[in-house]
Design a protein around this motif. Structure first.
Motif, short mmCIF file in Angstrom:
data_model
loop_
_atom_site.label_atom_id
_atom_site.label_comp_id
_atom_site.label_asym_id
_atom_site.label_seq_id
_atom_site.Cartn_x
_atom_site.Cartn_y
_atom_site.Cartn_z
N TYR A 175 0.74 -1.13 0.12
CA TYR A 175 -0.11 -0.02 -0.03
C TYR A 175 0.85 1.23 0.00
O TYR A 175 0.68 2.34 -0.96
CB TYR A 175 -1.04 -0.01 1.26
N GLU A 176 1.66 1.27 0.89
CA GLU A 176 2.60 2.34 1.15
C GLU A 176 3.51 2.76 -0.02
O GLU A 176 3.86 4.04 -0.36
CB GLU A 176 3.37 2.35 2.40
N ALA A 177 3.86 1.65 -0.75
CA ALA A 177 4.98 1.55 -1.94
C ALA A 177 4.27 2.34 -3.33
O ALA A 177 4.84 2.83 -4.15
CB ALA A 177 5.39 0.37 -2.31
N ASN A 178 2.69 2.53 -3.30
CA ASN A 178 2.12 2.83 -4.30
C ASN A 178 1.16 3.84 -4.27
O ASN A 178 0.83 4.79 -5.07
CB ASN A 178 1.23 1.91 -4.84
N ILE A 179 0.71 4.19 -3.02
CA ILE A 179 -0.29 5.18 -2.79
C ILE A 179 0.43 6.41 -1.84
O ILE A 179 1.02 6.16 -0.92
CB ILE A 179 -1.46 4.85 -1.69
N ASN A 180 0.69 7.37 -2.85
CA ASN A 180 1.54 8.68 -2.31
C ASN A 180 1.24 9.34 -1.27
O ASN A 180 0.01 10.10 -1.07
CB ASN A 180 1.49 9.77 -3.50
N GLY A 181 1.97 9.31 -0.16
CA GLY A 181 1.56 10.13 0.92
C GLY A 181 0.80 9.70 1.93
O GLY A 181 0.26 10.47 2.83
N ALA A 182 -0.21 8.42 1.71
CA ALA A 182 -1.09 7.85 2.50
C ALA A 182 -0.52 7.24 3.60
O ALA A 182 0.47 6.57 3.49
CB ALA A 182 -2.04 7.07 1.75
N GLU A 183 -1.09 7.23 4.81
CA GLU A 183 -0.89 6.86 6.07
C GLU A 183 -1.84 5.38 5.82
O GLU A 183 -2.73 5.18 5.69
CB GLU A 183 -1.34 7.38 7.32
N PHE A 184 -0.81 4.15 6.09
CA PHE A 184 -1.50 2.79 6.07
C PHE A 184 -1.88 2.43 7.79
O PHE A 184 -1.03 2.67 8.70
CB PHE A 184 -0.69 1.65 5.87
N ILE A 185 -3.16 2.55 8.29
CA ILE A 185 -3.48 2.16 9.64
C ILE A 185 -3.95 0.95 9.54
O ILE A 185 -4.87 0.30 9.05
CB ILE A 185 -4.71 3.26 9.80
N HIS A 186 -2.91 0.37 10.55
CA HIS A 186 -3.43 -1.31 10.67
C HIS A 186 -4.28 -1.36 11.86
O HIS A 186 -3.95 -1.23 13.16
CB HIS A 186 -1.90 -1.77 11.09
N ALA A 187 -5.54 -1.62 11.51
CA ALA A 187 -6.53 -1.48 12.77
C ALA A 187 -7.66 -2.65 12.29
O ALA A 187 -8.05 -2.62 11.02
CB ALA A 187 -7.10 -0.18 12.83
N ASP A 188 -8.21 -3.41 13.26
CA ASP A 188 -9.53 -3.89 12.97
C ASP A 188 -10.88 -2.92 13.10
O ASP A 188 -10.79 -2.56 14.19
CB ASP A 188 -9.80 -5.01 14.05
N VAL A 189 -11.58 -2.88 12.21
CA VAL A 189 -12.47 -1.66 12.17
C VAL A 189 -13.53 -2.18 13.28
O VAL A 189 -14.24 -0.88 13.67
CB VAL A 189 -13.39 -1.70 10.77
N PHE A 190 -13.63 -3.19 13.85
CA PHE A 190 -14.51 -3.65 15.02
C PHE A 190 -14.03 -2.86 16.22
O PHE A 190 -14.87 -2.55 17.07
CB PHE A 190 -14.69 -5.10 15.41
N ASP A 191 -12.89 -2.54 16.42
CA ASP A 191 -11.94 -2.05 17.61
C ASP A 191 -11.88 -0.51 17.46
O ASP A 191 -11.60 0.16 18.29
CB ASP A 191 -10.85 -2.62 17.72
#
Length: 349
Positions: free
Chosen positions: A38-54
């Motif tokens: 994700y971070e190698a291709n999406i410029n300047g975006a932050e990858f948020i590692h999270a379970d949407v339930f939490d």
């Protein structure tokens, strides 16, 4: 305009939106294996590692400095959809995924963004009461998103060289106009438009490992499967090519010539590919044999049929790991057609 991509996986939706000119603020996914891709291709975006339930609304608000009622914000929810898929999956294992749309709607209700996008399997619409879709659409209509578009589209109508039906919802509270993905005019894209030696895919053998970032890597085959593929007619042939050979015919297919014909089947040059699943690297999981060469599709070929650009960087620990990201992705070209429709609405709004 800016977007947050829930259940972003390897970035298909984010990349397509980015390609249309939308800034991606963040991608959210519980699978940390997607982060590097994700971070190698999406410029300047932050990858948020999270379970949407939490994940909590205020936590996301603080993390990304978000405002409520932001007309220029797009919230995207392309949740994993195994539970609603017609493909045989373990429903017990995937049962958690059936409530992901409900969890995504929490964030929409809290932030009330200018635009909302949901993309999923057609089963979400067929079983709209159970999936939570009905309740979500009613909430949208009653809360300023007057005319949501929700329909099943074939991505082949939008420049993707693949027949893949997807449910798509696009809603806005900026105008009363219905926003539909922008279809491409003219001839539909087929396999020969993107694959083949003339398109930059050199001939390879089963088990070939491409150590470059191009990843023209294909899974190995047993000797008997190599022999089976020599009997499968080029350009669209299927397993009936070896059905009458007692040494090659599989026991599970004896007397079943009319079922599962796509297994061991080749793609056609002049047709779109079938739906690229997470198992497209395996010849026994669908019509995933190269139109001419006696092997399964390579990782890069599968990505190309999903409309990822040739320079897209995939990072993963195995063929299966990368193929899962590719097969689960929203085809980027389809995402671009959604983004362009939203930009057009916002500009005219």
């Amino acid at each position: 305009m800016k977007a947050i991509d829930f259940f972003c996986s390897g970035g298909g939706m984010s990349y397509g939106m980015q390609d249309a000119g939308i800034q991606i603020l963040a991608g959210i996914d519980f699978d940390e294996n997607c982060k590097e891709t994700y971070e190698a291709n999406i410029n300047g975006a932050e990858f948020i590692h999270a379970d949407v339930f939490d994940l909590k609304e205020k936590e996301l608000q603080k993390k990304l400095s978000l405002k409520k009622n932001d007309d220029e914000l797009i919230m995207i929810g392309c949740s994993p959809c195994q539970f609603w898929s017609i493909i045989n999956t373990n429903k017990t294992k995937s049962s958690k995924s059936k409530n992901l749309l409900v969890e995504f709607s929490r964030f929409v209700k809290y932030f009330r963004p200018g635009y909302v996008v949901v993309e999923n399997v057609p089963g979400v619409l067929r079983r709209k009461d159970e999936s939570g879709l009905n309740e979500f659409i009613e909430w949208l209509k009653n809360n300023g998103y007057a005319n949501p578009h929700f329909k099943i589209h074939n991505v082949n109508d939008f420049g993707v060289p693949q027949s893949r039906k997807r449910f798509t919802l696009i809603a806005t509270r900026i105008s009363d106009e219905e926003i539909k993905p922008l279809e491409l005019e003219g001839k539909k894209t087929v396999v020969k438009d993107v694959l083949g030696i003339d398109k930059g895919f050199p001939k390879i053998e089963p088990g070939h490992r491409d150590k470059s970032e191009f990843l023209h890597t294909t899974s190995n085959l047993s000797n008997i499967n190599k022999t089976r593929l020599t009997k499968v007619e080029k350009d669209g042939g299927n397993r009936l090519g070896f059905a009458n050979d007692p040494e090659l015919q599989l026991k599970c297919f004896e007397g079943k010539d009319d079922s599962f014909k796509d297994t061991f089947g080749r793609l056609w040059w002049n047709k779109p590919a079938p739906t690229i699943t997470t198992k497209f690297f395996s010849i026994s999981n669908g019509r995933f044999v190269h139109p001419e060469e006696d092997r399964a599709l390579s990782i890069r070929e599968g990505a190309t049929l999903q409309s990822f650009p040739l320079a897209y960087k995939f990072k993963g620990t195995s063929i299966a790991n990368i193929a899962r990201m590719i097969g689960n992705a929203v085809p980027p070209k389809y995402a671009t057609s959604i983004a362009k429709a939203i930009i057009k609405n916002h500009t005219n709004g």
